[in-house]
Design a protein around this motif. Structure first.
Motif, PDB file in Angstrom:
ATOM      1  N   PRO A  16     -14.536  35.460  58.963  1.00 26.59           N
ATOM      2  CA  PRO A  16     -14.334  36.534  60.258  1.00 26.59           C
ATOM      3  C   PRO A  16     -13.479  36.073  61.248  1.00 26.59           C
ATOM      4  O   PRO A  16     -12.571  36.808  61.538  1.00 26.59           O
ATOM      5  CB  PRO A  16     -15.622  36.833  60.927  1.00 26.59           C
ATOM      6  CG  PRO A  16     -16.805  36.038  60.114  1.00 26.59           C
ATOM      7  CD  PRO A  16     -16.042  35.560  58.940  1.00 26.59           C
ATOM      8  N   ILE A  17     -13.408  34.589  61.608  1.00 25.76           N
ATOM      9  CA  ILE A  17     -12.574  33.959  62.503  1.00 25.76           C
ATOM     10  C   ILE A  17     -11.157  34.153  61.776  1.00 25.76           C
ATOM     11  O   ILE A  17     -10.138  34.468  62.669  1.00 25.76           O
ATOM     12  CB  ILE A  17     -12.816  32.515  62.693  1.00 25.76           C
ATOM     13  CG1 ILE A  17     -14.290  32.486  63.096  1.00 25.76           C
ATOM     14  CG2 ILE A  17     -11.771  32.026  63.280  1.00 25.76           C
ATOM     15  CD1 ILE A  17     -14.767  31.120  63.548  1.00 25.76           C
ATOM     16  N   GLY A  20     -10.082  37.648  62.160  1.00 32.30           N
ATOM     17  CA  GLY A  20      -9.852  37.791  63.756  1.00 32.30           C
ATOM     18  C   GLY A  20      -8.360  37.452  64.026  1.00 32.30           C
ATOM     19  O   GLY A  20      -7.496  38.229  64.677  1.00 32.30           O
ATOM     20  N   VAL A  21      -7.950  36.114  63.425  1.00 30.13           N
ATOM     21  CA  VAL A  21      -6.706  35.652  63.730  1.00 30.13           C
ATOM     22  C   VAL A  21      -5.460  36.367  63.382  1.00 30.13           C
ATOM     23  O   VAL A  21      -4.657  36.732  64.027  1.00 30.13           O
ATOM     24  CB  VAL A  21      -6.693  34.071  63.617  1.00 30.13           C
ATOM     25  CG1 VAL A  21      -5.486  33.482  63.726  1.00 30.13           C
ATOM     26  CG2 VAL A  21      -7.620  33.250  64.406  1.00 30.13           C
ATOM     27  N   MET A  24      -5.145  39.485  65.233  1.00 30.91           N
ATOM     28  CA  MET A  24      -4.705  39.331  66.465  1.00 30.91           C
ATOM     29  C   MET A  24      -3.211  38.936  66.614  1.00 30.91           C
ATOM     30  O   MET A  24      -2.514  39.539  67.129  1.00 30.91           O
ATOM     31  CB  MET A  24      -5.181  38.261  67.347  1.00 30.91           C
ATOM     32  CG  MET A  24      -6.601  38.859  68.084  1.00 30.91           C
ATOM     33  SD  MET A  24      -7.345  37.434  68.924  1.00 30.91           S
ATOM     34  CE  MET A  24      -6.173  37.235  70.335  1.00 30.91           C
ATOM     35  N   THR A  25      -2.861  38.204  65.624  1.00 33.94           N
ATOM     36  CA  THR A  25      -1.433  37.653  65.585  1.00 33.94           C
ATOM     37  C   THR A  25      -0.710  38.951  65.190  1.00 33.94           C
ATOM     38  O   THR A  25       0.413  39.256  65.540  1.00 33.94           O
ATOM     39  CB  THR A  25      -1.007  36.615  64.451  1.00 33.94           C
ATOM     40  OG1 THR A  25      -2.396  36.004  64.119  1.00 33.94           O
ATOM     41  CG2 THR A  25      -0.082  35.906  64.644  1.00 33.94           C
ATOM     42  N   MET A  28      -0.298  41.495  68.058  1.00 37.05           N
ATOM     43  CA  MET A  28       0.400  40.838  69.100  1.00 37.05           C
ATOM     44  C   MET A  28       1.973  40.930  68.790  1.00 37.05           C
ATOM     45  O   MET A  28       2.675  41.106  69.481  1.00 37.05           O
ATOM     46  CB  MET A  28       0.207  39.404  69.458  1.00 37.05           C
ATOM     47  CG  MET A  28      -1.045  39.271  70.355  1.00 37.05           C
ATOM     48  SD  MET A  28      -1.579  37.763  71.115  1.00 37.05           S
ATOM     49  CE  MET A  28      -1.151  36.709  69.934  1.00 37.05           C
ATOM     50  N   THR A  29       2.290  40.376  67.510  1.00 40.06           N
ATOM     51  CA  THR A  29       3.827  40.283  67.176  1.00 40.06           C
ATOM     52  C   THR A  29       4.441  41.805  67.179  1.00 40.06           C
ATOM     53  O   THR A  29       5.376  41.609  67.526  1.00 40.06           O
ATOM     54  CB  THR A  29       3.963  39.733  65.843  1.00 40.06           C
ATOM     55  OG1 THR A  29       3.200  40.419  64.646  1.00 40.06           O
ATOM     56  CG2 THR A  29       3.466  38.344  65.524  1.00 40.06           C
ATOM     57  N   TYR A  31       3.869  43.917  69.040  1.00 36.35           N
ATOM     58  CA  TYR A  31       4.119  44.242  70.611  1.00 36.35           C
ATOM     59  C   TYR A  31       5.173  43.592  71.075  1.00 36.35           C
ATOM     60  O   TYR A  31       5.559  43.909  72.338  1.00 36.35           O
ATOM     61  CB  TYR A  31       2.644  44.183  71.279  1.00 36.35           C
ATOM     62  CG  TYR A  31       1.727  45.550  71.187  1.00 36.35           C
ATOM     63  CD1 TYR A  31       2.172  46.443  71.706  1.00 36.35           C
ATOM     64  CD2 TYR A  31       0.746  45.281  70.561  1.00 36.35           C
ATOM     65  CE1 TYR A  31       1.536  47.671  71.766  1.00 36.35           C
ATOM     66  CE2 TYR A  31       0.053  46.738  70.290  1.00 36.35           C
ATOM     67  CZ  TYR A  31       0.442  47.740  71.048  1.00 36.35           C
ATOM     68  OH  TYR A  31      -0.454  48.924  70.917  1.00 36.35           O
ATOM     69  N   ILE A  32       5.842  42.695  70.653  1.00 37.94           N
ATOM     70  CA  ILE A  32       6.876  42.034  71.222  1.00 37.94           C
ATOM     71  C   ILE A  32       8.064  43.199  71.100  1.00 37.94           C
ATOM     72  O   ILE A  32       8.258  43.838  69.999  1.00 37.94           O
ATOM     73  CB  ILE A  32       7.389  40.821  70.235  1.00 37.94           C
ATOM     74  CG1 ILE A  32       6.435  39.830  70.321  1.00 37.94           C
ATOM     75  CG2 ILE A  32       8.707  40.290  70.752  1.00 37.94           C
ATOM     76  CD1 ILE A  32       6.807  38.619  69.294  1.00 37.94           C
ATOM     77  N   THR A 298       8.260  28.424  63.668  1.00 32.75           N
ATOM     78  CA  THR A 298       7.517  29.437  64.060  1.00 32.75           C
ATOM     79  C   THR A 298       8.353  29.812  65.404  1.00 32.75           C
ATOM     80  O   THR A 298       8.387  30.979  65.771  1.00 32.75           O
ATOM     81  CB  THR A 298       6.174  28.821  64.694  1.00 32.75           C
ATOM     82  OG1 THR A 298       5.482  28.230  63.647  1.00 32.75           O
ATOM     83  CG2 THR A 298       5.323  29.886  64.925  1.00 32.75           C
ATOM     84  N   ILE A 302       9.681  33.504  66.170  1.00 32.66           N
ATOM     85  CA  ILE A 302       9.354  34.245  67.580  1.00 32.66           C
ATOM     86  C   ILE A 302      10.744  34.709  68.011  1.00 32.66           C
ATOM     87  O   ILE A 302      10.885  35.749  68.540  1.00 32.66           O
ATOM     88  CB  ILE A 302       8.591  33.622  68.503  1.00 32.66           C
ATOM     89  CG1 ILE A 302       7.184  33.125  67.832  1.00 32.66           C
ATOM     90  CG2 ILE A 302       8.436  34.207  69.640  1.00 32.66           C
ATOM     91  CD1 ILE A 302       6.249  32.404  68.537  1.00 32.66           C
ATOM     92  N   ILE A 310       6.039  34.749  61.471  1.00 30.37           N
ATOM     93  CA  ILE A 310       5.412  34.426  62.634  1.00 30.37           C
ATOM     94  C   ILE A 310       3.863  34.434  61.938  1.00 30.37           C
ATOM     95  O   ILE A 310       2.933  33.544  62.210  1.00 30.37           O
ATOM     96  CB  ILE A 310       5.328  35.210  63.566  1.00 30.37           C
ATOM     97  CG1 ILE A 310       6.794  35.242  64.226  1.00 30.37           C
ATOM     98  CG2 ILE A 310       4.517  34.818  64.754  1.00 30.37           C
ATOM     99  CD1 ILE A 310       6.979  36.471  65.501  1.00 30.37           C
ATOM    100  N   ILE A 314       1.260  31.130  61.523  1.00 30.10           N
ATOM    101  CA  ILE A 314       0.034  30.931  62.545  1.00 30.10           C
ATOM    102  C   ILE A 314      -1.224  31.247  61.602  1.00 30.10           C
ATOM    103  O   ILE A 314      -2.078  30.235  61.897  1.00 30.10           O
ATOM    104  CB  ILE A 314       0.119  32.251  63.671  1.00 30.10           C
ATOM    105  CG1 ILE A 314       1.058  31.755  64.510  1.00 30.10           C
ATOM    106  CG2 ILE A 314      -1.422  32.234  64.330  1.00 30.10           C
ATOM    107  CD1 ILE A 314       1.385  32.671  65.632  1.00 30.10           C
ATOM    108  N   THR A 318      -4.069  28.373  61.225  1.00 28.89           N
ATOM    109  CA  THR A 318      -5.239  28.534  61.697  1.00 28.89           C
ATOM    110  C   THR A 318      -6.415  27.976  60.502  1.00 28.89           C
ATOM    111  O   THR A 318      -7.254  27.508  60.685  1.00 28.89           O
ATOM    112  CB  THR A 318      -5.598  30.010  61.925  1.00 28.89           C
ATOM    113  OG1 THR A 318      -4.625  30.374  62.646  1.00 28.89           O
ATOM    114  CG2 THR A 318      -6.936  30.347  62.326  1.00 28.89           C
TER     115      THR A 318
END
Lengths: 341, 340
Positions: A16-17, A20-21, A24-25, A28-29, A31-32, A298, A302, A310, A314, A318
């Protein structure tokens, strides 16, 4: 048996971690502001160029709802297709870009963590044994300097003195591009050059690596020294150390065999997490020395909004970090046999 | 009881009578001059006094525990940097408000002169002035972010540990996910989403600091929760909030205080890294940004990129030294064992 069970349980807890990462990545990417094709058409695009850009956006599915895109990406990721670079190296699969870059990171990380661990543990022990003396103060101050110094600044000072003023060491890049290419056997350049017997290229790589490895190991040295010192101080106050002294052990054995073994667990944590962090990419050092390894890839990604790169870097970072956590917990059992799973 | 008038006359006798003055002078020459030339340990009398003083001095006093060379250096460094930040308009020769420390009369990247002791950077910016002004932005971002992170982190951590159950596991999963990210890269991505304004950067550091504090305090709250005094206060009818913040919190706060001092340094360092990579706020005078701008001229104008780093180094080192001293002072295991 219980060890295997424990490991499996931990790995299941990691999933799950990781997801999750990844989610999220991804979100988030996305939304750049902007998209990767924006850079291809330049600052003053014509209408036909804008039309072409919109077509590309359509083709890569960047207009879809974000959850649909996420689902598409996860499917791609687990079918082994990690996408293709759009800007940085056009048309190259992300997977092969990472394979180019990751071995360098491994090399740098291995060297600097190795050096830092060796010196740091020695310094930490001697600082704890000579507590509150001048030597201790000196070592503590040095260690704190390592924590407090900005790594890029240290790198720049080294570049200026050794690279420019004295002219001893090359100040940027990973190797001299004018040399003949080295065949990639293990992908680690130092080992490859040794295997093929190309000593000139080997020496060249060593020279290029001295300053970045010094910088990184100076930083990690500090953490390891401080951790060793504080855990040694705790252990040295315990009763069994006094017993060992009372029964007539040599002071050297008391410290190295009795006390240090028990002080090792926090040190293992610091070393392991530091190594994992370095493998994820040492962004600042790489940028200072233009090493072009994971961290720099990376940052480039970005800057040019390369979603796939990206996410991939990441994700790998992770995975390394969480599996390092797991491995550290397993190493505890080896270091301290009292720990059972 | 001695009356004040008596004291007055005694002092007068001792110091203002001419014959006594001679005596005084002799005393100074023979008795005290030896302290100038002899180290304190060798003199018997001083040794006794030192011993007495150390015995009478309270070992538990907080200030006594902080009495350490390294901690003092740290305090001085932080004091200097705070002075730079607060009094920047009066100390710095070239002002921020109009021209960002630019002197139009010199050419770019001029070497150090009397008017510009640390040289000149791009656009004719005075390096010394920008070094002094840089303290302001770094400290304000670092301190505000840390206040946000520590307060919310502590609240979240205590709630999560004390309530337990599903709230705890949800919060801890979120914390795990955020902590599994590579820190600087996550900050860079968020900065490129939100924009590189100062308030956003503060907010990002503040929010991303929360998980660390939550996890830090959670461990000690889980330990404290099982202790008898918590049960006692429950029996005496205090509410959950009272138990959490009046009974448990004061017992768990020491590691948080230490972490705060370390993290101020950490945030300033990370902020410098962020602006070194070019993601900082260009409207601010900031050390990392200065290094980033002048980096391409390292070989010809080293002063422009080396001096701002000194600012980062002094600030971070100061906070770290204080944090180190505080950790030694607050650690209950090391209490009473401090040797001089």
């Amino acid at each position: 048996m219980s060890l295997v069970k424990y490991t499996i349980r931990r790995i299941l807890a990691l999933i799950p971690i990781l997801f999750g990462v990844l989610f999220m990545t991804f979100i988030m990417t996305r939304y750049i502001p902007g998209n990767p094709f924006m850079f291809a058409i330049g600052e003053h695009p014509t209408t036909s160029q804008i039309k072409a850009m919109n077509e590309m956006v359509e083709r890569y599915g960047l207009n879809e709802p974000i959850l649909v895109q996420l689902w598409m990406y996860v499917q791609k990721l687990f079918s082994g297709n990690w996408g293709v670079s759009l800007i940085i190296r056009r048309g190259t699969p992300v997977w092969s870009m990472i394979l180019d870059v990751f071995p360098r990171t491994v090399e740098i990380a291995l060297l600097s963590v190795g050096i830092a661990t060796g010196i740091g543990i020695k310094a930490g022990i001697s600082s704890a044994v000579n507590r509150n003396t001048r030597k201790d103060t000196f070592i503590r101050f040095f260690a704190l300097m390592g924590v407090a110094i900005p790594v890029f600044w240290l790198g720049m000072i080294l570049q200026f003195t050794f690279g420019y003023r004295l002219g001893l060491l090359p100040s940027t890049n990973y190797f001299d591009a004018n040399l003949d290419p080295v065949p990639k056997i293990t992908h680690l350049r130092l080992i490859d050059t040794l295997i093929t017997g190309n000593l000139i290229a080997f020496w060249d790589t060593v020279l290029h690596l001295i300053m970045p490895v010094f910088c990184l190991s100076f930083i990690y040295l500090a953490g390891i020294t401080r951790q060793t010192r504080s855990s040694m101080l705790e252990v040295l106050e315990l009763d069994y150390v006094r017993t060992a002294r009372a029964k007539g052990c040599k002071e050297k054995d008391v410290i190295n065999k009795h006390a240090f073994r028990n002080a090792l667990i926090p040190v293992v944590t610091v070393v392991g997490l530091g190594f994992a962090g370095l493998l994820g990419g040492a962004v600042l050092t790489e940028t200072t020395f233009n090493l072009n390894a994971m961290g720099m890839l990376t940052i480039q990604a970005i800057n040019s909004i390369e979603y796939d790169i990206i996410n991939a870097t990441i994700f790998i970072g992770t995975i390394i970090l969480v599996s390092a956590n797991l491995i550290i917990d397993l190493v505890y059992g080896i270091v301290d046999p009292r720990i059972r799973y | 009881m001695i009356k004040m008038s008596e004291v007055d006359t005694k002092i007068k006798e001792k110091y203002y009578e001419p014959e006594n003055f001679k005596l005084q002078f002799k005393e100074v020459l023979t008795d005290y001059s030896k302290f100038l030339f002899k180290p304190g340990k060798e003199d018997e009398e001083l040794k006794k006094r030192d011993f007495l003083y150390n015995r009478l001095k309270s070992k538990r006093k907080f200030a006594t525990k902080l009495d350490n060379t390294l901690t003092k250096i740290g305090l001085v460094a932080v004091f200097i940097v705070i002075c730079w930040a607060v009094f920047a308009p009066w100390i710095a020769r070239y002002n921020y408000f109009f021209v960002q420390g630019i002197d139009y009369s010199v050419s770019w990247y001029d070497p150090p002169t009397a008017a510009h002791p640390f040289g000149v950077s791009k656009f004719g910016r005075d390096v010394l002035s920008r070094l002094i002004w840089g303290a302001r932005s770094s400290l304000s971002i670092g301190l505000i972010a840390i206040v946000m992170a520590s307060i919310f982190g502590v609240i979240v951590g205590i709630l999560s540990a004390y309530q337990g159950g599903i709230i705890d596991s949800i919060i801890m999963r979120i914390v795990d996910i955020i902590m599994a990210f590579p820190g600087l890269i996550m900050i860079i991505i968020i900065v490129s989403i939100l924009g590189n304004e100062m308030y956003y950067i503060m907010l990002i550091y503040g929010v991303l600091g929360i998980p660390g504090y939550a996890r830090l305090i959670r461990g000690s709250v889980l330990q404290e929760k099982t202790k008898t005094y918590v049960e006692a206060s429950k029996v005496s009818g205090s509410s959950d909030w009272r138990i959490m913040f009046r009974h448990i919190l004061p017992n768990c706060i020491a590691p948080v205080i230490v972490a705060v001092t370390f993290n101020v340094g950490g945030i300033i360092l990370s902020l410098a890294g962020l602006s070194f990579l070019g993601f900082g706020d260009y409207a601010l005078i900031e050390w990392g940004t200065d290094i980033n701008i002048a980096r391409s001229r390292l070989t010809t104008a080293p002063w422009a990129s080396i001096w701002p780093g000194v600012g980062i180094f002094i600030t971070v080192l100061g906070f770290m030294l204080i944090g180190d001293g505080l950790r030694d002072a607050l650690d209950p295991r090391l209490q009473g064992k401090k040797k001089k």
